[in-house]
Scaffold this motif. Structure first.
Motif, mmCIF file in Angstrom:
data_model
loop_
_atom_site.group_PDB
_atom_site.id
_atom_site.type_symbol
_atom_site.label_atom_id
_atom_site.label_comp_id
_atom_site.label_asym_id
_atom_site.label_seq_id
_atom_site.Cartn_x
_atom_site.Cartn_y
_atom_site.Cartn_z
ATOM 1 N N ASP A 136 0.813 -1.226 0.000
ATOM 2 C CA ASP A 136 0.000 0.000 0.000
ATOM 3 C C ASP A 136 0.843 1.273 0.000
ATOM 4 O OD1 ASP A 136 -2.252 -1.580 0.106
ATOM 5 O OD2 ASP A 136 -2.346 -1.566 2.282
ATOM 6 N N GLY A 140 2.474 2.480 -3.510
ATOM 7 C CA GLY A 140 2.371 1.053 -3.187
ATOM 8 C C GLY A 140 2.822 0.194 -4.346
ATOM 9 N N SER A 187 -0.841 6.858 1.891
ATOM 10 C CA SER A 187 -0.661 5.543 1.292
ATOM 11 C C SER A 187 -1.993 5.076 0.726
ATOM 12 C CB SER A 187 -0.180 4.544 2.343
ATOM 13 O OG SER A 187 1.177 4.758 2.610
ATOM 14 N N ASN A 208 -5.365 3.089 0.270
ATOM 15 C CA ASN A 208 -6.339 2.534 1.203
ATOM 16 C C ASN A 208 -7.665 2.453 0.457
ATOM 17 O OD1 ASN A 208 -8.436 2.423 3.202
ATOM 18 N ND2 ASN A 208 -7.081 3.339 4.708
#
Ligand code: ADP
Ligand code: MG
Length: 335
Positions: free
Chosen positions: A228, A274, A330, A332
């Motif tokens: 991620d 990621g 990041s 998600n």
């Protein structure tokens, strides 16, 4: 009928709320439960590491992605979770939802899948196949779900929960390259065609760091694969271990192609991007020489990028001039 509750939960919030209940204590196979890259199932004298990862065309792959590469990556990302546990891959199961029988696509997809399977000696042992239903008159999406299993020495296996203040934080390879390709495709930034070709190869066919995981199994205190984003995945380690950390930006590894990019693109890709499937792991400083040896043995650069701190200290990324760097978000799902 009651009204449906609108969600304010993100990916990890919903897992914590709905799918992290304890219970099932009657199972004869004890496990540490949800929250790590793999679950460990202790079956008498054998410890089996199990992981499941799902990928959807249009979400994890571009709709027109090369099916051979999709096949390779679909298995590679699961092998990467086994690597993060330090497990040796032994078997996998494939569940496939496809809108139609496109033999050309299936031929190339299976070729990629079996290539990866043979490379890591992890055979396909079963699965399920179903038609994905059309949505709003449009054909359904291809969804690939793989469950992979590996073996660990009894009582061993890396988790996200063992990091201790004072541990060094290490990362393998050159994280950020995969997102450099995706961000270029999305026109977030741009790069030369030679660099793009390299970045895209890292995004399309990541290398699961299985050998590395096996070598650090005995002494890494925590480990996670970067799916991620480096900071987001490190934060899983920090949360589960109950610690904090400092990252030293000037120590971060970088590919030659990334070196040519702007500082803002580097930060975005390396800290937040990621899909690299490198390993981030923690090791006590007394084992530095061991890590250097492993790096030479498996011919993979391993770089020390920071230190684990006590939980009451705040998480920081320190820049070249001692300034604090804000981490980019990041990945998600549902954030
Ligand atoms: P990874 O990136 O390695 O796939 P994640 O960080 O996405 O792992 O997931 C966090 C944890 O939540 C993992 O232990 C995973 O097995 C678990 N998990 C994710 N989705 C579910 C679900 N639907 N039911 C149970 N556990 C889940
Ligand atoms: Mg993982």
């Amino acid at each position: 009928m009651s009204e449906r509750q609108e969600s304010t939960l993100d990916e990890f919030g919903l897992i914590a709320k709905f799918f992290s209940r304890g219970g099932s204590s009657k199972s004869a196979w004890p496990s540490q439960g949800v929250g790590d890259d793999c679950a460990f199932l202790d079956v008498e004298t054998t410890r089996i590491a199990v992981t499941a990862d799902m990928m959807a065309l249009g979400t994890h792959f571009l709709d027109d992605a090369d099916p051979y590469k999709v096949g390779r990556k679909a298995l590679a990302v699961n092998l990467s979770d086994l690597a993060a546990a330090g497990a040796t891959p032994e078997a996998f199961f494939l569940s496939l939802a496809i809108p139609r029988v496109d033999q050309d696509w299936l031929e190339k997809f299976s070729e990629g899948l079996y290539y990866e399977s043979n490379l890591y000696e992890c055979p396909l042992r079963g699965g399920d196949t179903t038609k994905s239903a059309p949505v709003d008159g449009k054909s359904g999406k291809t969804v690939i779900s793989i469950c992979a299993m590996g073996e660990l020495p009894m009582g061993q296996g890396m988790t996200r929960s063992g990091a201790r203040p004072g541990d060094d934080i290490w990362v393998s390879g050159t994280p950020g390259d995969a997102y450099a390709a995706l961000g270029t495709i999305w026109k977030e930034f741009s790069c030369g065609s030679k660099e793009f070709e390299y970045f895209k190869s890292r995004m399309d066919v990541p290398t699961p760091r299985v050998e590395l995981g096996q070598h650090i199994l005995g002494f890494a205190t925590a480990c996670c694969d970067i799916s991620d984003g480096l900071v987001g995945d490190l934060k899983h380690i920090l949360d589960r271990s109950g610690v904090s950390a400092r990252l030293d930006w000037d120590k971060f590894p970088m590919s030659d192609a990334m070196r040519k990019m702007s500082e803002s693109m580097r930060r975005k890709c390396i800290l937040g991007g990621g899909d690299d499937y490198e390993l981030i792991f923690c090791v006590a400083p007394r084992n530095r020489e061991l890590i250097e040896q492993v790096s030479r043995l498996i011919k993979l650069p391993l770089t020390r990028i920071g230190e684990i701190l006590p939980v009451d200290e705040s998480f920081t990324i320190v820049g070249k001039e001692g300034e604090t760097i804000e981490p980019p978000p990041s990945f998600n799902h549902f954030a």
